[in-house]
Design an enzyme around this catalytic site. Structure first.
Site: not given
Length: 213
Positions: A185-187
């Site tokens: 997840h890029h967050a």
């Protein structure tokens, strides 16, 4: 487990930006060098799947953001995350999910993995425990030398569990390589962190004498 609060305002903006995307995951695939580990597996009679699950789990647990999860408006960081991996069964053509608690000691971990695999042969499971997010979702495609991969998944509610997959190992000259796909997840996880994971995985794979005891 502890709650994470970003003190860096720009880091918080980065988190909010990617968290609100419809498809917030990204996937990187490398051809990892496992020459020394594969030699050790053959010479010492080690179990291949258990060893790969160990290497991936140990590398992921060594990087804090791989242990972080999004829960509503909060971020939590687990002390350890545990592999839930796919295995073939004797009672069906489709795979089963197989869970074990992560532990850093290779012999004990491998024993737990092999016991879990044996249990799944006649009584396969397809569900992970509800409301838990301290997993690593692992899978293998031993038939394919792939160079890219996407995963079926729900994006809502937020699913921030990393998904790591390996494929069919092969020879490239004198080097034994294996496709290794890392979806995160890029967050929570940046490309730099995935690079750190891949580097650590290859470093572990190059030094089996340090852990296969």
């Amino acid at each position: 487990m502890r709650k994470i609060v970003f003190e860096d305002a720009h880091r918080q903006k980065h988190f909010d930006f990617f968290r609100n995307m419809d498809q917030p995951h990204f996937n990187v695939c490398i051809q990892a060098d496992i020459s020394d580990t594969l030699d050790a597996i053959k010479k010492e009679g080690l179990h291949f799947t258990s060893t790969l699950v160990y290497l991936v789990s140990r590398a992921a647990n060594s990087i804090p953001c791989f242990r972080q999860r999004i829960r509503g408006e909060e971020i939590v960081e687990h002390a350890a995350v545990h592999p839930s991996f796919t295995v073939q069964t004797q009672v069906s053509e489709v795979f089963s999910f197989c869970y074990v608690d992560y532990q850093p000691a290779y012999p004990q971990f491998v024993e737990a993995v092999r016991s879990a695999i044996d249990r799944m042969q006649e009584d396969p499971s397809f569900e992970d425990e509800a409301h838990r997010d301290d997993y690593l979702f692992l899978s293998s495609l031993p038939w394919l030398r792939f160079t890219g991969l996407t995963h079926a998944m729900h994006y809502s509610p937020v699913d921030s569990v990393p998904r790591i997959t390996w494929g069919k190992f092969y020879k490239e000259g004198t080097i034994s390589r294996i496709p290794l796909s890392v979806q995160v997840h890029h967050a929570l996880v940046d490309g730099r962190n995935v690079g750190e994971f891949c580097e650590l995985f290859e470093d572990l794979a190059a030094n089996p004498a340090d852990w296969a005891v």
